[in-house]
Write an enzyme that holds these catalytic residues in place. Sequence first.
Site, PDB file in Angstrom:
ATOM      1  N   GLY A 158      36.867  21.709  34.050  1.00 45.82           N
ATOM      2  CA  GLY A 158      37.933  20.760  34.355  1.00 45.82           C
ATOM      3  C   GLY A 158      39.301  21.395  34.282  1.00 45.82           C
ATOM      4  O   GLY A 158      39.433  22.623  34.348  1.00 45.82           O
ATOM      5  N   ALA A 159      40.345  20.533  34.156  1.00 46.15           N
ATOM      6  CA  ALA A 159      41.735  20.983  34.227  1.00 46.15           C
ATOM      7  C   ALA A 159      41.906  21.812  35.505  1.00 46.15           C
ATOM      8  O   ALA A 159      42.367  22.952  35.479  1.00 46.15           O
ATOM      9  CB  ALA A 159      42.124  21.786  32.982  1.00 46.15           C
TER      10      ALA A 159
ATOM     11  N   HIS B  21      42.791  23.619  38.885  1.00 45.94           N
ATOM     12  CA  HIS B  21      44.011  24.205  39.439  1.00 45.94           C
ATOM     13  C   HIS B  21      43.693  24.722  40.834  1.00 45.94           C
ATOM     14  O   HIS B  21      42.568  24.562  41.330  1.00 45.94           O
ATOM     15  CB  HIS B  21      44.545  25.316  38.521  1.00 45.94           C
ATOM     16  CG  HIS B  21      43.492  26.306  38.107  1.00 45.94           C
ATOM     17  ND1 HIS B  21      42.895  27.174  38.994  1.00 45.94           N
ATOM     18  CD2 HIS B  21      42.905  26.537  36.907  1.00 45.94           C
ATOM     19  CE1 HIS B  21      42.011  27.915  38.360  1.00 45.94           C
ATOM     20  NE2 HIS B  21      41.985  27.537  37.075  1.00 45.94           N
TER      21      HIS B  21
ATOM     22  N   HIS C  83      40.376  26.599  41.365  1.00 43.55           N
ATOM     23  CA  HIS C  83      39.179  25.765  41.509  1.00 43.55           C
ATOM     24  C   HIS C  83      39.148  25.126  42.893  1.00 43.55           C
ATOM     25  O   HIS C  83      38.097  25.021  43.526  1.00 43.55           O
ATOM     26  CB  HIS C  83      39.182  24.632  40.472  1.00 43.55           C
ATOM     27  CG  HIS C  83      39.046  25.098  39.048  1.00 43.55           C
ATOM     28  ND1 HIS C  83      39.993  24.857  38.095  1.00 43.55           N
ATOM     29  CD2 HIS C  83      38.049  25.778  38.437  1.00 43.55           C
ATOM     30  CE1 HIS C  83      39.595  25.357  36.933  1.00 43.55           C
ATOM     31  NE2 HIS C  83      38.419  25.931  37.112  1.00 43.55           N
TER      32      HIS C  83
ATOM     33  N   GLY D 264      34.419  32.182  40.409  1.00 47.77           N
ATOM     34  CA  GLY D 264      35.617  32.971  40.691  1.00 47.77           C
ATOM     35  C   GLY D 264      35.454  34.412  40.212  1.00 47.77           C
ATOM     36  O   GLY D 264      34.857  34.661  39.166  1.00 47.77           O
TER      37      GLY D 264
ATOM     38  N   GLN E 299      31.970  37.289  33.534  1.00 49.06           N
ATOM     39  CA  GLN E 299      31.129  36.086  33.618  1.00 49.06           C
ATOM     40  C   GLN E 299      30.321  36.096  34.924  1.00 49.06           C
ATOM     41  O   GLN E 299      29.120  35.800  34.935  1.00 49.06           O
ATOM     42  CB  GLN E 299      32.017  34.845  33.540  1.00 49.06           C
ATOM     43  CG  GLN E 299      31.311  33.556  33.891  1.00 49.06           C
ATOM     44  CD  GLN E 299      32.183  32.338  33.645  1.00 49.06           C
ATOM     45  OE1 GLN E 299      32.394  31.939  32.505  1.00 49.06           O
ATOM     46  NE2 GLN E 299      32.698  31.730  34.701  1.00 49.06           N
TER      47      GLN E 299
ATOM     48  N   VAL F 281      42.646  33.499  42.655  1.00 43.74           N
ATOM     49  CA  VAL F 281      43.815  32.889  43.295  1.00 43.74           C
ATOM     50  C   VAL F 281      44.996  33.053  42.328  1.00 43.74           C
ATOM     51  O   VAL F 281      44.850  32.837  41.126  1.00 43.74           O
ATOM     52  CB  VAL F 281      43.554  31.397  43.587  1.00 43.74           C
ATOM     53  CG1 VAL F 281      44.800  30.728  44.156  1.00 43.74           C
ATOM     54  CG2 VAL F 281      42.377  31.264  44.548  1.00 43.74           C
TER      55      VAL F 281
HETATM   56  O1  PAF Z   1      34.282  29.490  34.074  1.00 38.17           O
HETATM   57  C1  PAF Z   1      34.123  28.377  33.557  1.00 38.17           C
HETATM   58  O2  PAF Z   1      34.909  27.440  33.783  1.00 38.17           O
HETATM   59  C2  PAF Z   1      32.978  28.163  32.586  1.00 38.17           C
HETATM   60  O3  PAF Z   1      32.711  29.314  31.853  1.00 38.17           O
HETATM   61  C3  PAF Z   1      31.697  27.653  33.271  1.00 38.17           C
HETATM   62  C4  PAF Z   1      31.132  28.662  34.240  1.00 38.17           C
HETATM   63  C5  PAF Z   1      31.995  26.341  33.985  1.00 38.17           C
HETATM   64  C6  PAF Z   1      30.638  27.369  32.206  1.00 38.17           C
HETATM   65  O4  PAF Z   1      31.069  26.419  31.299  1.00 38.17           O
END
Ligand code: PAF
Length: 529
Positions: A29-30, A32, A35, A153, A159, A182
Amino acid sequence: MRLLQTRHELNAWRRESSGRPLHFVPTMGALHEGHQQLLRRAAQPLAGGPPPRVLLSVFVNPLQFGPAEDFARYPRDLAGDAERAEAAGAAALFAPSLEEMYPGGEMALTRVSPPQELQRQLCGHARPGHFDGVATVVCRLLALVRPDRLFLGEKDWQQLLLLRRVVADLGLPLQVQGCATVRQVDGLACSSRNRYLSPQEQRQALALPAALRDAAAPCRGAATPGERADPAALVAAVRRRLEDAGLAIDYVELLQAHTLRPLPRLEGLALLAAAVHCGPGRLIDHIFLMSRSPIIAIDGPAGAGKSTVTRAFARRLGLVYLDTGAMYRALTWWVQRQGVDPADASAVAPLLQGLDLQLESDGTGEQRVRINGHDVTEAIRSPEVTAQVSTVAAHGCVREALTRQQQAMGERGGLVAEGRDIGTAVFPDADCKVFLTASVAERARRRAEDLRHRGFAVPPLGELEAQIAERDHLDSSRAVAPLRQADDAVELVTDGLAIEAVIQALVDCFRERVPEEAWPEPTGQGPRA
Ligand code: PAF
């Protein structure tokens, strides 16, 4: 846009519009602009297919926060997120409660732990358990959502690497697509945690992207190892800039971008990454360094459809297309025209002296083939040339001369080469290797179509199949550079696949090796200058 809060609602929504691909963007969430860009990318149809349905999840996952981290104050704004998600093309937003996600409670949960070799560097060092938490929640979400494609991203590169690895190791049936970071107009990478920064801290934080960019600038285009910066000096330069800006450094590291192992010298694809504390926020950023532009090797047997898809792939990625088969065909045409016996290496060898063999783009993306002043683009596709090209291409002297020319053409990279021995002999250090193949029956069917299209007589299918099997045998049993799948090549079997689907599979394969940030897709068509 639909708001789904339970697994039951999610399942019902899935059933409503099945038949279209499901693209998934997990977030905390939050939202930007970063996303929103992921959502826009996820909404694009792929390979000429139907428009996908895009699902976004919003779940602040407690498993990935350390005890002293910002779980409690992490920004939560579901109404604002729903608005932004809808504007960017999401069809549904899944916002489950903790109980929906982990019904048996956190303690009773099966955990997923990605390999330590990818976890211990960079953020894993300062955030123990963080990536286990990420992998666990993403696996849980994937099991609930069952998407065809997962969008993540490149901003969180470690990650992305770890999740790709989890998907591969568990054999999950989906494609992972990374999308470039971005940035705000001032250069700061978009992040939900930027909200923690005061205007003064935002200005201070700009030193992070600037330090990485400025340290990397001299490495761009450095052709020889001698010209390339020393990794330790690069790291030291970034550290100095960050310290001068008053930022508290968590790490600055230069690593091989895929293995995350230390790099004794700048080679291949390197990741220069840093994390800093700025006021109440912890910020991460990185930049990729490439010692040369990418090279893609596409090998495979005759008639697998390599040329069509490779040409389209090259155009899409802004790479030069090197059709090495056309070079062997042109030489075969020349050998036949000179009345030389194609099987006689000692008679063919003198023709290689001063050979003028050119592949030229005609400006429309099509390639013209010239040999010793003759345009042979069409002539080299004749059945006579097809019948003898394997014989000519099997001579050691021919392989040596044309391999040398091909390697010279690829010295600075930026090309996709197609042939029989590209990944094994011509460019063994290619960034991405694909072995493109199809069954003999499928290749015979395509060959018949091609001959018909070019106005040549079409032999019976059985005869074409026998010719293709014989050609496979010759190509794979010759002494010099036999047709063989490189150990590190990905096999792509194209039976039953539309051309667009094969091109998309090539792009996916390329993107697993070369991030968008390192080699963005060009906005115009054609190779880069
Ligand atoms: O990158 C993120 O926002 C988080 O690590 C994810 C992949 C949604 C897992 O909670």
